[in-house]
Design a protein around this motif. Structure first.
Motif, mmCIF file in Angstrom:
data_model
loop_
_atom_site.group_PDB
_atom_site.id
_atom_site.type_symbol
_atom_site.label_atom_id
_atom_site.label_comp_id
_atom_site.label_asym_id
_atom_site.label_seq_id
_atom_site.Cartn_x
_atom_site.Cartn_y
_atom_site.Cartn_z
ATOM 1 N N MET B 1 0.847 -1.207 0.000
ATOM 2 C CA MET B 1 0.000 0.000 0.000
ATOM 3 C C MET B 1 0.874 1.246 0.000
ATOM 4 O O MET B 1 1.786 1.375 0.799
ATOM 5 C CB MET B 1 -0.881 -0.006 1.247
ATOM 6 N N ASN B 2 0.586 2.158 -0.904
ATOM 7 C CA ASN B 2 1.332 3.406 -0.926
ATOM 8 C C ASN B 2 0.637 4.416 -0.018
ATOM 9 O O ASN B 2 -0.472 4.861 -0.288
ATOM 10 C CB ASN B 2 1.396 3.937 -2.355
ATOM 11 N N VAL B 3 1.300 4.747 1.087
ATOM 12 C CA VAL B 3 0.656 5.590 2.085
ATOM 13 C C VAL B 3 0.427 7.000 1.556
ATOM 14 O O VAL B 3 -0.534 7.667 1.938
ATOM 15 C CB VAL B 3 1.481 5.620 3.394
ATOM 16 N N SER B 4 1.294 7.471 0.643
ATOM 17 C CA SER B 4 1.135 8.834 0.131
ATOM 18 C C SER B 4 -0.233 9.048 -0.505
ATOM 19 O O SER B 4 -0.876 10.068 -0.285
ATOM 20 C CB SER B 4 2.207 9.137 -0.907
ATOM 21 N N VAL B 6 -2.986 7.294 0.006
ATOM 22 C CA VAL B 6 -4.009 7.230 1.056
ATOM 23 C C VAL B 6 -4.075 8.571 1.771
ATOM 24 O O VAL B 6 -5.152 9.140 1.985
ATOM 25 C CB VAL B 6 -3.650 6.121 2.067
ATOM 26 N N LEU B 7 -2.879 9.079 2.103
ATOM 27 C CA LEU B 7 -2.810 10.349 2.821
ATOM 28 C C LEU B 7 -3.412 11.475 1.988
ATOM 29 O O LEU B 7 -4.222 12.269 2.485
ATOM 30 C CB LEU B 7 -1.340 10.638 3.146
ATOM 31 N N ARG B 10 -7.219 11.137 1.877
ATOM 32 C CA ARG B 10 -7.900 11.517 3.122
ATOM 33 C C ARG B 10 -7.760 13.014 3.373
ATOM 34 O O ARG B 10 -8.678 13.633 3.902
ATOM 35 C CB ARG B 10 -7.337 10.728 4.288
ATOM 36 N N ASN B 11 -6.623 13.565 2.980
ATOM 37 C CA ASN B 11 -6.446 15.004 3.190
ATOM 38 C C ASN B 11 -7.494 15.817 2.467
ATOM 39 O O ASN B 11 -7.986 16.809 2.995
ATOM 40 C CB ASN B 11 -5.055 15.434 2.720
ATOM 41 N N MET B 303 6.438 16.800 9.700
ATOM 42 C CA MET B 303 6.939 15.943 8.623
ATOM 43 C C MET B 303 8.356 16.346 8.212
ATOM 44 O O MET B 303 9.206 15.486 7.962
ATOM 45 C CB MET B 303 6.003 16.027 7.417
ATOM 46 N N GLN B 312 8.924 16.566 -1.195
ATOM 47 C CA GLN B 312 7.968 15.481 -0.964
ATOM 48 C C GLN B 312 6.634 16.028 -0.475
ATOM 49 O O GLN B 312 5.580 15.506 -0.827
ATOM 50 C CB GLN B 312 8.552 14.491 0.053
#
Ligand SMILES: Nc1ncnc2c1ncn2[C@@H]1O[C@H](COP(=O)(O)OP(=O)(O)OP(=O)(O)O)[C@@H](O)[C@H]1O
Ligand SMILES: [Mg+2]
Lengths: 234, 409
Positions: B1-4, B6-7, B10-11, B303, B312
């Motif tokens: 899963m690529n968290v970026s 997902v983030l 959701r953002n 971050m 990033q």
């Protein structure tokens, strides 16, 4: 690697004509595997010192070395890389990404480090279990208590196996029981993994965990004592 | 899963309402753009088709120079034979030969200048809608009958009706005096004032006799099945006429330059409107993303402290914008496509432009034309505009210092 040494660190802030000396020729040596508490009244320079040690902020003058890495003179990008690979941070509060679950918070920093996707999930679950959050991996920060949130932050800080963890008043927003549990966690990570800890605090109960207690005042180190950590049950 | 991802996903839902408002603005703009561009292209298509179908045709073969300087002696020899031979060129649809001359037409009471056309009664209805506009009487029939059909206003001005005789006087190809008497067999009402006031048609065979044309005429008019085939057919005609240097093949853009100009200038003003629309949406995206970056300063500070690079973070903002823009694109193309598809089938009444529509020989309904261009050009521009708009908030992240950002409220 985690031997910290700094010499003659100075940092001043200018605020509305006033010059505030936050660090005044600070010299400090910390060896690998130490468990150090920085104490001192508010404004004595604890945060400024931690930020300098962690490469978050650059001192005006002086030398800092972490292991063989000289932080003074590093570029912004080199400092970021240093933080990413070698230093774990735990801040006072609000330091998790609120829209990500506990596991995702941990995985995210691993992804930034380039840990392959398949390993991330396994490693993240392992670290979360290690900090005592097994079963809570899929909760978001808002669904966790303050103590649990700080454990997620700790899991995130150690997920990448740094040799040094810097924690700035990690217990300030915790009740005494959660604070004690967090300190126990720090102690066991220090003992089992050999991670060096530098923790700033106002809290006398936290100081009792330290094997070395450094006192600061007006940007200077005013005391540096080794002590028998009382709160340890060994 | 690529968290970026997902983030990022959701953002964008941290502020549901704000996200929907921004996406809504994009969708609205996209639907509007798809509709307007389809309508525009559809009405151009209809304008071109209508204008060309009336009289000009898609392509004409003429003597070189005649189009710019219409002298009766600039003629095409053996024009009817040429027309027959061109019918066999691939892609050519309908073909008819014509000759034209200016003349003075007189009835018992009055005289008026007219544009007299010699037409092939059997072929003319296939290349022009005028023969179908007979209001009274009938259209021409025999190739050499001494008959004439005239425009409705001309008939009114001359006070002439079906069955009356008209005299017309002009000069023949050789400069001789040309005159004849014709019987009015039909009155044409094309709805175009200028045409109805000055047009008269007689059979081509008789025209050739009266104006000393021999077997010559002035143009061979060609209609092809659809506008897209004009280029290929014109090329085929040029190849077929390769040995005949005195002739030229002119397509509709040469024959009616005004049509292309009208479209071009209309397009220019339309692009301006679209540009303003896209700009407004881009600013709304800019505003949303700027707010979303500013309110997360602390989080970005954390971050950065953990060792992420500003680039990033900027990429994260870029991904968020990409998702917003993709939502706007998808929903907008779907909505706009459905609307335009329905209207291209059902038609659409555009109030207040009946006069202009009549000028271009259009009926009362406009049919938007849905094509890849009309469907995607607008929404893709909005998409790119949104991404560009996020550059500013994303670039601001490069100025962020971790400590200062974490101290921010
Ligand atoms: N960004 C800044 N701008 C201006 N002054 C600053 C800034 N950061 C720190 N200072 C000043 O530097 C001095 C040391 O601050 P620092 O935050 O290091 O103290 P601290 O020991 O961490 O205090 P606390 O226990 O309240 O966290 C203080 O006087 C503070 O006001
Ligand atoms: Mg502090």
């Amino acid at each position: 690697m985690s031997d910290i040494s700094c010499r003659d660190l100075c940092k001043t802030f200018h605020q509305g004509g006033d010059t505030i000396t936050a660090l005044d020729r600070v010299c400090l040596e910390i060896e690998e595997g130490e468990f150090v508490c920085l104490s001192g009244p508010s404004g004595s320079g604890k945060t400024t010192l931690l930020n300098a040690l962690g490469g978050l902020d650059t001192p005006d003058s002086g030398e800092i070395a972490i292991g063989e890495h000289r932080l003074d003179g590093m570029s912004r990008a080199e400092l970021a890389d240093m933080r990413l690979r070698h230093i774990g941070f735990v801040f006072q509060s609000y330091n998790l990404i609120t829209v990500l679950t506990a596991r995702e918070n941990v995985e995210f920093i691993m992804q930034v480090q380039g840990v392959p996707a398949r390993e991330r999930t396994r490693l993240a679950s392992g670290v979360l279990a290690e900090v005592g959050l097994a079963g809570l991996e899929n909760r978001r920060p808002a669904e966790l208590s303050g103590g649990q949130q700080q454990r997620v932050a700790v899991a995130r800080a150690i997920a990448t196996r740094p040799a040094l963890v810097l924690a700035d008043e990690p217990t300030a927003n915790l009740d005494s029981r959660s604070a004690a549990q967090l300190m126990d966690l720090f102690v066991s990570l220090n003992r089992e993994r050999g991670v060096t800890f530098v923790i700033s605090t106002h809290d006398a109960r936290v100081m009792r965990y330290a094997r070395r207690l450094i006192g600061m005042r007006d940007g200077r180190i005013v005391s540096d004592e080794r002590q028998q950590p009382i709160a340890m049950d060994i | 899963m690529n968290v970026s991802w997902v983030l990022a996903w959701r953002n964008i839902w941290r502020h549901r309402r704000r996200t929907w408002l921004t996406v809504g603005a994009m969708v609205f703009c996209n639907v509007l753009l798809v509709f307007l561009v389809s309508l525009q292209l559809g009405s151009y298509q209809m304008m071109i088709d209508g204008s060309l179908a009336a009289y000009t045709g898609h392509i004409q073969v003429q003597r070189r120079g005649y189009h710019d300087d219409q002298h009766i002696y600039q003629s095409v020899p053996a024009v009817m034979e040429l027309a027959s031979s061109l019918r066999s060129v691939p892609g050519v649809g309908e073909v008819a030969a014509r000759a034209e001359a200016f003349a003075l037409a007189s009835s018992a009471q009055r005289s008026f200048g007219i544009l007299l056309t010699g037409v092939q009664p059997g072929y003319e209805p296939a290349v022009s809608t005028f023969p179908g506009k007979v209001r009274e009487g009938r259209y021409l029939q025999a190739d050499d009958a001494r008959e004439i059909v005239i425009g409705a206003l001309l008939a009114q001005n001359l006070k002439a009706g079906v069955g009356d005789e008209l005299t017309f006087i002009g000069s023949g190809r050789d400069g001789s005096f040309a005159a004849a008497v014709a019987t009015v067999v039909g009155i044409l009402d094309t709805g175009l004032e200028e045409v109805d006031r000055s047009m008269a048609q007689i059979p081509l065979g008789w025209f050739q006799q009266v104006f000393a044309m021999g077997d010559a005429g002035h143009s061979v008019v060609i209609r092809v099945p659809s506008l897209e085939q004009v280029g290929d057919t014109a090329a085929g005609l040029r190849a077929a006429l390769a040995g005949r240097n005195e002739l030229v093949v002119l397509d509709w853009e040469r024959l009616m330059p005004g049509l292309r100009q009208a479209i071009t200038s209309d397009m220019a003003s339309a692009w301006f409107t679209y540009g303003v629309l896209v700009l407004l949406v881009a600013f709304s995206v800019l505003n949303t993303q700027l707010m979303s970056v500013l309110e997360r300063t602390r989080e970005f500070g954390v971050m950065l402290a953990l060792g992420m690079r500003p680039a990033q973070l900027a990429r994260l903002v870029g991904m968020e914008t990409l998702m917003l823009a993709a939502l706007g694109l998808g929903l907008g193309v779907a909505g706009g496509g459905l609307l335009a598809a329905y209207l291209s089938y059902a038609g659409f009444v555009y109030p207040g432009v009946e006069e202009m529509m009549a000028r271009f020989m259009l009926g009362g309904r406009i049919y938007p034309q849905l094509s890849p261009v009309s469907l995607l050009a607008g929404p893709l521009t909005v998409f790119l505009g949104a991404l560009l708009a996020a550059l500013y908030p994303a670039l601001r992240l490069f100025r962020l210092q971790p400590v200062a950002a974490m101290r921010a409220l």
